[in-house]
Design an enzyme around this catalytic site. Structure first.
Site, PDB file in Angstrom:
ATOM      1  N   VAL A 617       0.825  -1.226   0.000  1.00  0.00           N
ATOM      2  CA  VAL A 617       0.000   0.000   0.000  1.00  0.00           C
ATOM      3  C   VAL A 617       0.852   1.267   0.000  1.00  0.00           C
ATOM      4  CG1 VAL A 617      -2.023  -1.032   1.109  1.00  0.00           C
ATOM      5  CG2 VAL A 617      -0.209  -0.034   2.535  1.00  0.00           C
ATOM      6  N   GLU A 621      10.378   4.364   5.015  1.00  0.00           N
ATOM      7  CA  GLU A 621      11.818   4.640   4.947  1.00  0.00           C
ATOM      8  C   GLU A 621      12.630   3.374   4.830  1.00  0.00           C
ATOM      9  OE1 GLU A 621      15.602   6.230   7.422  1.00  0.00           O
ATOM     10  OE2 GLU A 621      13.693   6.044   8.471  1.00  0.00           O
ATOM     11  N   MET A 692      -5.481   0.642   8.873  1.00  0.00           N
ATOM     12  CA  MET A 692      -6.240   1.886   8.803  1.00  0.00           C
ATOM     13  C   MET A 692      -6.694   2.036   7.354  1.00  0.00           C
ATOM     14  SD  MET A 692      -6.161   3.001  11.924  1.00  0.00           S
ATOM     15  CE  MET A 692      -6.517   4.737  12.001  1.00  0.00           C
ATOM     16  N   ASP A 736       6.630  15.426  14.923  1.00  0.00           N
ATOM     17  CA  ASP A 736       6.302  15.468  13.496  1.00  0.00           C
ATOM     18  C   ASP A 736       4.797  15.256  13.313  1.00  0.00           C
ATOM     19  OD1 ASP A 736       7.525  13.735  10.507  1.00  0.00           O
ATOM     20  OD2 ASP A 736       6.648  15.721  10.818  1.00  0.00           O
TER      21      ASP A 736
HETATM   22  O1  ACK Z   1      -1.616   7.393   2.487  1.00  0.00           O
HETATM   23  P1  ACK Z   1      -1.435   5.969   2.605  1.00  0.00           P
HETATM   24  O2  ACK Z   1      -2.291   5.033   1.929  1.00  0.00           O
HETATM   25  O3  ACK Z   1      -1.330   5.478   4.140  1.00  0.00           O
HETATM   26  O4  ACK Z   1       0.101   5.648   2.246  1.00  0.00           O
HETATM   27  C1  ACK Z   1       0.888   5.519   3.377  1.00  0.00           C
HETATM   28  C2  ACK Z   1       1.836   4.367   3.215  1.00  0.00           C
HETATM   29  O5  ACK Z   1       1.369   3.296   3.989  1.00  0.00           O
HETATM   30  C3  ACK Z   1       3.237   4.683   3.643  1.00  0.00           C
HETATM   31  O6  ACK Z   1       3.242   5.043   4.976  1.00  0.00           O
HETATM   32  C4  ACK Z   1       0.113   3.614   4.507  1.00  0.00           C
HETATM   33  N1  ACK Z   1      -0.015   3.069   5.813  1.00  0.00           N
HETATM   34  C5  ACK Z   1       0.882   3.171   6.800  1.00  0.00           C
HETATM   35  N2  ACK Z   1       0.440   2.576   7.919  1.00  0.00           N
HETATM   36  C6  ACK Z   1      -0.785   2.087   7.612  1.00  0.00           C
HETATM   37  C7  ACK Z   1      -1.754   1.379   8.372  1.00  0.00           C
HETATM   38  N3  ACK Z   1      -1.550   1.063   9.643  1.00  0.00           N
HETATM   39  N4  ACK Z   1      -2.865   1.060   7.772  1.00  0.00           N
HETATM   40  C8  ACK Z   1      -3.053   1.407   6.525  1.00  0.00           C
HETATM   41  N5  ACK Z   1      -2.198   2.053   5.731  1.00  0.00           N
HETATM   42  C9  ACK Z   1      -1.056   2.398   6.306  1.00  0.00           C
HETATM   43  C10 ACK Z   1      -0.047   5.099   4.498  1.00  0.00           C
END
Ligand code: ACK
Length: 939
Positions: A617, A621, A692, A736
């Protein structure tokens, strides 16, 4: 009768005197000299047959007049011979010099009884010449003159006559003149010469002062005479001398000195010739012009320097003219990290001077040395940069990994006079990597009975990117038993301390070059144990906390029942750990010597076989972020996000990657992203969190531009504020907080995420390097954190204000396209972001409160949560928009219409609500509107 005739006496005398030296002292002035007269002297004899004037010759055969008498055979002789009148001139004391011969009476037979061997000398003072008048009784006797040596008949045979010289003093004479008279009473005497004189101090030059002829006084006193300076000289001290009665100059005092350009030669001052000079008055000689100087005229007082030679201000005229030195040679540099020792050799030509010094100029150069600029700031020179007397200098406090050029210039006392171009020797060096300088400013933020929160400023010279800080502390006087913590940030909370105890602490920073020197020891004390009085309060607090927890648990269970299933349709298992909120404090994973120990302390090790990765998704880093599922034994499968550590990682990367799990694992709050566990014992290394569905808040809002009601937005903001309140209560400073670091689930619940320790430095694409070298997301960061890295919960509140703005403008970029520098400047000058389109005035006021320059004036998260709660309860307070209310004067620029149009509008109030996400989230649980939903809140 054996009588020697007087004529014979004189003839014999002439023989006798031949060859004898004559001459008279220069200080004697004759008033009468019988020898000087060749004609008759015309002296008077009484009686006339007594003294007889006879002509003769002196030793030079010069004719002279003499007087003789020799009436030795007759009794009662009284023969007088009187001189002419002698004017005394200025003299007072007169000398009479008589030269005579006298016959020994014994050598004359038959004269016994009548013959005498003496005669008398008399004088008479008168104011005028009395002519031939002579009165014997008027004369005063001066003395009886006896012969020291008399001659005999035998002497005559041998032709040896003995001449007597007698001198008598007369005076003081006061009248204008005087007579002398010689009284013979029966001797055989020839008066060969009579000289009457006085003495004077003759003209003389002493010490370049002229003293005139001076006649002494008759008395015993000396005559003081002032001298006058000879030509081309002047008095240094008033010249004087004393003239004695003997006509001698005595006791010279004072002197004259030859003028400049003149030298003393004998008793006079002579002009200096060309090629010579005399620059000071005095009796020294003219000096030859020193090397590299000249004069072409008489009387020079100094010599001019030849071309390209100079005389420094302090140089004497006798010094050679000199020139600037040649540049130093053979510069050697010895680099030690960020210091360099420079050594060079003495200049080949010192210019003829000994006062050679060296100046060292430091220039910092860009790649290829094309652009160099003067070194600024704290570069230190030991012993100093200018006026060096030795051929070495140590330069410290340079930047690591930087090119420098050092220009070494030799100077001497005439360098400033020469117009020639600067000449120097140069050396170019590149400094090595170096450990950071010690931390110098440490501040105690909060103390309790068993913990303390500290913050500090980054070292003055980090010499690179600071990877972390090592905090070593121990009970005072128990240094051997210490604890070491590591902190990525510039603050730390030490917990588990003994109450009422003194501790010592030292901090040192670490960069790629290793650890810097530790700070000085910082002493602090924990507070006293709680008194019985306070314990009641604590008891009440704990009871309240327990009540809240019970309530939370009940709510949580209720909400969990309505929680959506993941894509695979499996039910989520309510998952919560009972922890007392507000009591635990955040522990920096760096506290642990072994970071993997920290991760297992706070994170559960998952079996990789229970994890299924579905799709990628995003990218983090350290590797990809995937969505997937987690199946734990005897639990339902749940949707998870899986962060992976890419292959080929370094140990440090692994540590940093897992540090996020160590931090996240300590939190347990509905608005903080929840850690399910980690996979560290197999590869790939993974961090598994709750999933999420709606991803990051910023992109989510942009995607759903203007689709939510204000209450929905306020509900999201309330969740974020609540998560932040939890973090700040734990003593964790996020650093941040930004919409991009908030994740949104399918229920629109916002959760704070992104806790990587190196996150602020490396991970965030928004982070930019500040002038202090740290990497900071400028637009979201409070001014004090930018300026001096003062990161606190209050700086997190500032960031929250920006998130508030981002949310209300549907993901607009704060400060639009303004540069970071302009943002820093504008904020520092007091300007603030304007209210987003249609933003409720109350919310905009909250933003402005969060952006108070004085961080203590900003609201606490606790306060923010309660404000938002009130707004949710009374949505009427959201009706007045900030755009219609009078706006504060210092909002950022009234942007042009197109800019303003770009500000997103919430597009109305509750009546205009986009209910889709609410429906998605809550439709199935009996909530009729988002309004109702937000009143209950996710908590
Ligand atoms: O905007 P996004 O879809 O939400 O793209 C970033 C990507 O990974 C890089 O950080 C997604 N992401 C990070 N943690 C989660 C999580 N716990 N559940 C769903 N998406 C996540 C984030």
């Amino acid at each position: 009768m054996d009588r020697t005739p007087p004529a014979l006496l004189l003839a014999l005398f002439s023989l006798l005197c031949r060859g004898q030296p004559g001459g008279q002292p220069s200080n004697e002035v004759n008033l009468l000299d019988s020898k000087a007269s060749q004609g008759e002297l015309g002296w008077i004899s009484y009686p006339s047959h007594g003294w007889e004037e006879i002509s003769g010759v002196d030793e030079h055969y010069t004719p002279i007049r003499t007087f003789q008498v020799c009436n030795v055979m007759e009794y009662n002789q009284n023969n007088w011979l009187r001189t002419n009148w002698i004017p005394r001139n200025s003299a007072q004391k007169i000398y009479v010099e008589l030269k005579f011969t006298l016959r020994d009476c014994n050598s004359i037979p038959l004269v016994l009884g009548t013959c005498k061997e003496t005669f008398n000398l008399h004088y008479l003072e008168t104011d005028e010449d009395m002519g031939a008048k002579f009165r014997e009784h008027q004369f005063s006797k001066i003395d009886t003159i006896a012969a020291d040596e008399s001659f005999t008949q035998m002497d005559l045979g041998d032709r040896i006559l003995k001449l007597n010289t007698e001198v008598r003093e007369v005076g003081p004479i006061t009248k204008k003149g005087f007579y002398l008279a010689f009284q013979d009473v029966g001797a055989c005497v020839a008066l060969v010469s009579v000289r009457v004189y006085f003495k004077k101090c003759p003209f003389t030059v002493r010490n370049l002062a002229m003293f005139p002829d001076t006649v002494p006084m008759d008395s015993q006193s000396l005559v003081e005479v002032r001298g006058s300076c000879v030509n081309n000289s002047k008095e240094e001290e008033s010249p004087k001398m004393y003239c004695s009665t003997e006509g001698e100059w005595l006791v010279p005092i004072g002197k004259c000195l030859c003028n400049i350009g003149y030298e003393e030669q004998g008793p006079s001052c002579q002009v200096c010739r060309p090629g010579f000079y005399k620059s000071t008055p005095g009796n020294a000689r003219c000096s030859k012009c020193p090397p590299h100087s000249y004069t072409h005229h008489d009387g020079a007082v100094h010599c001019s320097c030849e071309k390209d030679f100079f005389r420094a201000a302090g140089d004497s005229q006798s010094m050679a003219c000199t020139r600037p030195p040649s540049p130093p040679g053979n510069v050697i540099s010895v680099i030690n990290e960020t210091s360099v020792i420079l050594e060079w050799s003495w200049p080949a030509d010192t210019g003829g001077r000994k006062d050679v010094t060296f100046n060292v100029v430091c220039k910092r150069c860009g790649p290829g040395q094309l652009q160099c600029e003067p070194c600024r700031g704290a570069v230190r020179f030991l012993p100093r940069a200018t006026g060096l007397r030795n051929t070495t200098v140590t330069v410290t406090d340079l930047l690591a990994h930087t090119n420098y050029t050092f220009e070494i210039e030799a100077l001497n006392g005439v360098s400033t006079l020469a117009r020639a171009q600067r000449q120097f020797a140069a050396v170019t060096i590149t400094t090595n990597q170096a450990a950071p300088s010690p931390v110098t400013v440490i501040r105690k933020d909060r103390t309790s009975r068993n913990s303390i929160s500290l913050s500090w400023l980054e070292p003055e010279r980090p010499n690179g990117i600071i990877l972390d800080y090592e905090v070593k502390y121990y009970e005072k006087e128990q240094e051997t038993s210490y604890t070491i913590l590591r902190s990525k940030g510039t603050n730390v909370t030490l917990s588990g301390l003994k109450p009422d105890t003194s501790y010592l602490l030292q901090i040192r920073a670490r960069t790629a070059a290793g650890y810097g020197a530790p700070s000085r020891k910082f002493e602090f004390e924990t507070t006293f144990s709680i008194s019985s009085e306070n314990s009641q309060v604590v008891l009440i607090a704990i009871s309240s906390a327990v009540a809240i927890i019970v309530l939370t648990v009940v709510l949580y269970i209720l909400i969990s029942r309505w929680a959506p299933e993941c894509e695979h349709g499996e039910n989520k298992t309510p998952h919560f750990i009972l922890r007392l909120p507000g009591i635990r404090t955040y522990v920096d994973p760096h506290t642990y010597e072994d970071p993997s120990q920290a991760v297992h302390e706070f994170a559960k090790e998952l079996d990789a076989s229970g994890i299924t990765i579905d799709k990628v998704v995003g990218a983090g880093e350290f590797g990809e972020v995937c969505s997937g599922r987690l199946k734990l034994p005897s639990k339902k499968e749940i949707c998870v996000a899986i962060k992976t550590l890419k292959a080929g990682y370094t140990e440090k990367q692994r540590r940093d990657f897992l540090s996020e799990a160590s931090i996240m694992g300590q939190f347990d709050h509905p608005n903080i992203i929840r850690l399910e566990g980690v996979v560290t014992r197999s590869k790939p290394v993974m961090i598994v969190t709750e999933y999420m569905e709606n991803g990051s808040l910023d992109s989510f809002l942009r995607k759903h531009d203007a689709q939510f009601t204000v209450i929905q937005l306020v509900g999201m903001l309330r969740g974020i504020a609540s998560g932040m309140r939890y973090l700040s209560d734990m003593g964790y400073v996020h650093r941040d907080l930004a919409a991009r670091n908030i994740l949104v689930n399918s229920n629109l619940v916002c959760k704070v995420s992104d806790f990587g320790l190196s996150r602020v430095l490396e991970d965030d694409p928004e982070a930019a390097y500040t002038t202090r070298g740290g990497k900071i997301p400028i637009r979201w960061t409070a001014p004090e954190a930018i300026a001096y890295r003062k990161f606190t919960s209050a700086s997190d509140v500032w960031s929250y204000g920006i998130v508030l703005w981002e949310v209300m403008s549907y993901g607009e970029r704060p400060y639009w396209e303004m540069s970071n520098q302009d943002v820093i400047k504008a904020v520092d000058e007091g300007y603030r972001l304007p209210p987003p389109m249609d933003c409720p005035a109350t919310l905009y006021q909250l933003m402005l409160d969060c952006w108070q320059k004085e961080r203590n004036n900003r609201p606490k998260f606790e306060h923010i949560v309660s404000i938002l709660d009130k707004l949710i309860r009374n949505p009427g307070n959201l009706k007045v928009t900030a755009n219609t209310a009078s706006r504060p004067a210092n909002t950022l620029l009234d942007r042009n219409s197109s800019d303003m149009a770009s500000l997103r509008s919430t597009g109305g109030w509750l009546d205009n609500a986009r209910t889709l996400p609410c429906k998605d989230a809550f439709g199935g649980v009996g909530y009729t509107s988002c309004d109702t939903l937000t009143k209950t809140t996710a908590e």
